[in-house]
Enzyme design. Structure first.
Site, PDB file in Angstrom:
ATOM      1  N   HIS A  96      58.770  47.618 -43.509  1.00  0.00           N
ATOM      2  CA  HIS A  96      57.343  47.997 -43.588  1.00  0.00           C
ATOM      3  C   HIS A  96      57.114  48.809 -44.737  1.00  0.00           C
ATOM      4  O   HIS A  96      56.581  49.829 -45.038  1.00  0.00           O
ATOM      5  CB  HIS A  96      56.819  48.963 -42.431  1.00  0.00           C
ATOM      6  CG  HIS A  96      56.967  48.421 -40.943  1.00  0.00           C
ATOM      7  ND1 HIS A  96      56.670  49.014 -39.937  1.00  0.00           N
ATOM      8  CD2 HIS A  96      57.170  47.031 -40.436  1.00  0.00           C
ATOM      9  CE1 HIS A  96      56.759  48.273 -38.650  1.00  0.00           C
ATOM     10  NE2 HIS A  96      57.131  47.028 -39.273  1.00  0.00           N
ATOM     11  N   GLU A 152      61.407  42.705 -32.427  1.00  0.00           N
ATOM     12  CA  GLU A 152      61.263  41.553 -33.348  1.00  0.00           C
ATOM     13  C   GLU A 152      62.310  40.536 -33.261  1.00  0.00           C
ATOM     14  O   GLU A 152      62.345  39.651 -34.147  1.00  0.00           O
ATOM     15  CB  GLU A 152      60.996  41.691 -34.859  1.00  0.00           C
ATOM     16  CG  GLU A 152      59.782  42.712 -35.276  1.00  0.00           C
ATOM     17  CD  GLU A 152      58.417  42.026 -34.852  1.00  0.00           C
ATOM     18  OE1 GLU A 152      58.496  40.862 -34.234  1.00  0.00           O
ATOM     19  OE2 GLU A 152      57.450  42.700 -34.961  1.00  0.00           O
TER      20      GLU A 152
HETATM   21 ZN   LIG Z   1      57.512  45.247 -37.953  1.00  0.00          ZN
END
Ligand SMILES: [Zn+2]
Length: 208
Positions: A92, A72
Site C-alpha cells: 500500500h 489477498e
Molecule cells: Zn492490499
C-alpha cells in the site's frame, strides 16, 4: 519451502522499513512448483517468523501453517495461474496509492518504466480479498511486471522475491517521480519511438 518462508520474512521486514506498508497491510508470496509460501493474515510484515507463513497449493488448499493465509491469497494464486511467475509482492505504498486513486494508468515518463513493461495499468476497484479483485489484477498484469489497484495499492511480480521486491521499489519510485512532476508542470511522456530506441540500445553490445 523453508528458504522461501525465510525470504518472506526478510523482504517483509524491508517493505516495512522502507515504508511501503504500514501495520498489517501488504502481503508477499513465493512459489515453488505446486506450492506457494505466503505471508499470514493479521501479522505485521516486520514481525514475521518463517513458521508464521502458511504454505498453500495453487488451488488454495492449506498444506501447512497455523495462521490463516493473507486475505489477498486469491489474488496471488490468480497471478501464478496466469503468468507462471514465482513471486508476488503487494503493498500500500504512498505514491502508488496516490496514482491508483487518481488515474487509470501510470504513463512511461522514464525509460526504467520498461523494466515493468512500459505503462502500468490501474486495475478497476473491487473489494479487497475478493475473486473479483483477483481477476481485475490478473488482467491488468497482462504482459507487465506491475499493476496498480484502484484506491488500494500496487502489485509486482518477478522470478523470485528479490526481483518482485525490486519491481515494487521501482514502481513506487516511478509513481513518486510522476506525482512530484505533476506538481511542477506537465510531465512529458516518452513516445513509442523513444522507448523502442532504449530497447535497441539495451540489447546492442558496447563497442569493443
Ligand atoms: Zn492490499
Amino acid at each position: 519451502m523453508e528458504e522461501l518462508r525465510r525470504q518472506l520474512c526478510d523482504y517483509g521486514r524491508r517493505a516495512a522499513e522502507l515504508g511501503l506498508v504500514i501495520g498489517t497491510s501488504g502481503n508477499l508470496s513465493a512459489r515453488d512448483g505446486d506450492f506457494v509460501a505466503v505471508t499470514p493474515s493479521g501479522v505485521a510484515l516486520d514481525r514475521l517468523r518463517p513458521e508464521d507463513c502458511p504454505i498453500v497449493r495453487l488451488d488454495g488448499t492449506i498444506v501447512e501453517g497455523e495462521l490463516p493465509p493473507s486475505s489477498e491469497t486469491p489474488m496471488h494464486l490468480a497471478v501464478y495461474a496466469a503468468t507462471g511467475t514465482t513471486a508476488v509482492v503487494h503493498t500500500h505504498s504512498v505514491f502508488g496509492a496516490v496514482v491508483a486513486t487518481t488515474m487509470t494508468e501510470l504513463p512511461p515518463i522514464h525509460y526504467n518504466s520498461l523494466l515493468l513493461g512500459g505503462s502500468v495499468r490501474v486495475a478497476e476497484y473491487a473489494t479487497y480479498g475478493t475473486p473479483e479483485l483477483a481477476a481485475k489484477v490478473q488482467e491488468a498484469l497482462t504482459g507487465k511486471q506491475a499493476a496498480l489497484m484502484a484506491n488500494h495499492g500496487g502489485v509486482t511480480i518477478g522470478a523470485g522475491l528479490e526481483k518482485a521486491f525490486e519491481a515494487t521499489r521501482l514502481l513506487e519510485w516511478l509513481c513518486e517521480v510522476y506525482v512530484r512532476a505533476l506538481g511542477v508542470g506537465t510531465p512529458t511522456v516518452l513516445t513509442e519511438e523513444q522507448l523502442a530506441d532504449v530497447i535497441v540500445r539495451a540489447f546492442t553490445p558496447p563497442p569493443a
